[in-house]
Each structure stands twice: as structure tokens, then as C-alpha cells.
Design a protein around this motif. Structure first.
Motif, PDB file in Angstrom:
ATOM      1  N   ALA A 140     -69.637  19.941 -36.642  1.00  0.00           N
ATOM      2  CA  ALA A 140     -69.082  20.441 -35.395  1.00  0.00           C
ATOM      3  C   ALA A 140     -69.565  21.866 -35.145  1.00  0.00           C
ATOM      4  CB  ALA A 140     -67.548  20.378 -35.462  1.00  0.00           C
ATOM      5  N   GLU A 162     -63.199  23.755 -34.699  1.00  0.00           N
ATOM      6  CA  GLU A 162     -63.864  22.649 -35.376  1.00  0.00           C
ATOM      7  C   GLU A 162     -64.507  23.091 -36.683  1.00  0.00           C
ATOM      8  OE1 GLU A 162     -66.759  21.565 -32.586  1.00  0.00           O
ATOM      9  OE2 GLU A 162     -65.327  21.141 -30.989  1.00  0.00           O
ATOM     10  N   TRP A 210     -66.412  16.731 -38.223  1.00  0.00           N
ATOM     11  CA  TRP A 210     -65.901  15.419 -37.858  1.00  0.00           C
ATOM     12  C   TRP A 210     -66.198  14.456 -39.001  1.00  0.00           C
ATOM     13  CZ3 TRP A 210     -63.056  14.111 -33.667  1.00  0.00           C
ATOM     14  CH2 TRP A 210     -63.064  14.970 -32.565  1.00  0.00           C
ATOM     15  N   LEU A 216     -61.099  14.920 -36.847  1.00  0.00           N
ATOM     16  CA  LEU A 216     -61.672  16.260 -36.880  1.00  0.00           C
ATOM     17  C   LEU A 216     -60.945  17.105 -37.906  1.00  0.00           C
ATOM     18  CD1 LEU A 216     -63.502  18.493 -35.714  1.00  0.00           C
ATOM     19  CD2 LEU A 216     -61.691  18.967 -34.045  1.00  0.00           C
ATOM     20  N   ALA A 276     -60.259  20.701 -39.063  1.00  0.00           N
ATOM     21  CA  ALA A 276     -60.319  21.929 -38.283  1.00  0.00           C
ATOM     22  C   ALA A 276     -59.494  23.013 -38.947  1.00  0.00           C
ATOM     23  CB  ALA A 276     -59.796  21.661 -36.866  1.00  0.00           C
TER      24      ALA A 276
END
Length: 234
Positions: A21, A70, A73, A90, A92
Motif C-alpha cells: 500500500a 495503509e 493489503w 488492510l 494499517a
């Protein structure tokens, strides 16, 4: 609101089940939360899209609006603690819960991801495929008008003003800036990767409006400004 960006590829490169990401911030609304082990899994809503996010264990409440950044993923990720497999999730970080470096993404898969980034994650030469940049005289308008009169401004230069909500420097040689007018927001991409704008600045920006573009995995833009030239007003 965000829908499709005119780029064939960005830094999104696949390595088996991993998709890197951009460290781009997203403001999302929390729909569901599940604590499991060292993580909090949250189902979020961003505009019209719903998806799952994993963050360091945090006190997150349903209905809360938060900003996430991010990291990576993952496809077909199985959480043993939840006994659940996510088609896509995701991983994060959130403010004040920073995770230091690519080799410490929630303390999992870090070394492998770091190695792949170091050895293989390089600027994609097709980053600007289908990019539309106009030389037309800028039309003064508002962020809201960009959405209500999208066809009028498509592929044309505009001049708008707003307050800076988000800034991401050094993203594939660009700076991405999200600006807000109190009602609507839009992102502009500047070819200056060190653009000196900051959250809270009131700015004027001139750039070309590209519409209905998509480079996958949630990065969709109904409208985005490209070739942005920023001027700080305050």
C-alpha cells in the motif's frame, strides 16, 4: 466520493498474497470491531466502500470516525484468533499507534515484506499511463462544483481553494493532497514530491481534472486533480 484514478499501475505490486500500500491516509467510519490477540479488527465504511482493517489493539468504538494509514493489503488472510478468513484485509496504523518501519508491520511477515520491498519494489514506469494533462486556461470554481458538474470540468484545468486535510509526500515522485471546503473534498496530485503544504493550510491549486479512474484495491476516484500547482494562502 472517491472514484477511479487515471493510472495503470502504482506502487501496488503483488507478491503471492501481499499487495503493498501507499501509506495513504483514509478517513473511515467504524461499523464493527473485534479484538483478537494483539490486534483490533475493524470493519469500516469509506464513502460507499466497506472493508476490513487490522490495527494494533486499540480502544475503537462502533460509530467512531478515525484516520488510518495503509501498511499492507493481504489477500485470503486467516486470523487464527478469530477463526475467520478475510478475502482481503488492510493492515494499517493509526495516529499515536505508529508502527516503525516495513519490518515491523504488526510484528508479522515483516522480514519477508521488507526484503521484497528492498529488492523488488521500484517505481513503475507505467505510473502515468493514460494521464490527462491540459494546457487550457484554468476555470475558477469550487470543489462542490467539480462533483455536480463533472462533465463540464473533465480533462480541463481548474482553479480551486480549500483547506488541506491530508498530505502524502514522496509517493512515486508525487505529493498527494486532499483539500476540503467544509462540505466536499477532492485530491490533487502534484508532480513535486516535496510539496511544502501542511494539514490546516488554506491553499489555491491549479490542475487538470481527471474523472472515473481506478487502479484497484480501493483506490478509486470519481474526480482527481493532476499536475497540481499549489499556493499557500494563509
Amino acid at each position: 466520493m472517491l472514484k477511479k484514478i487515471i493510472l495503470s499501475c502504482l506502487t501496488t505490486l503483488f507478491f503471492t498474497n501481499y499487495l503493498f500500500a501507499l501509506n495513504e491516509p483514509h478517513t473511515v467510519k467504524v461499523l464493527e470491531t473485534k479484538n483478537a490477540g494483539a490486534y483490533t479488527y475493524i470493519k469500516v465504511k469509506e464513502n460507499k466502500d466497506n472493508y476490513w482493517v487490522a490495527i494494533t489493539k486499540s480502544n475503537i468504538k462502533i460509530g467512531q470516525t478515525i484516520t488510518i494509514h495503509e501498511q499492507v493489503w493481504m489477500k485470503n488472510f486467516k486470523s487464527k484468533a478469530l477463526n475467520k478468513t478475510f478475502d482481503k484485509i488492510l493492515f494499517a496504523q493509526i495516529p499515536n499507534k505508529a508502527i516503525s518501519g516495513s519490518n515491523n508491520i504488526h510484528n508479522i511477515h515483516g522480514k519477508m515484506i521488507k526484503k521484497k520491498q528492498d529488492n523488488q519494489l521500484k517505481p513503475n514506469p507505467t505510473f502515468n499511463d493514460n494521464l490527462i494533462i491540459s494546457n487550457s486556461k484554468p476555470i475558477k470554481t469550487t470543489i462542490s462544483n467539480l462533483y455536480t458538474q463533472k462533465e463540464k470540468y473533465k480533462n480541463k484545468n481548474v482553479e480551486i481553494q480549500g483547506d488541506v486535510l491530508q498530505v502524502s509526500n514522496k509517493v512515486m515522485g508525487n505529493t498527494w493532497v486532499k483539500i476540503y471546503n467544509g462540505k466536499d473534498a477532492v485530491k490533487f496530485r502534484s508532480p513535486n514530491e516535496d510539496e511544502k503544504v501542511a494539514i490546516g493550510d488554506k491553499v489555491k491549486v491549479i490542475g487538470t481534472i481527471n474523472t472515473n479512474v481506478d487502479y484497484g484495491y480501493g483506490f478509486k476516484y470519481e474526480i482527481i486533480g493532476v499536475n497540481g500547482k499549489f499556493e499557500i494562502l494563509n
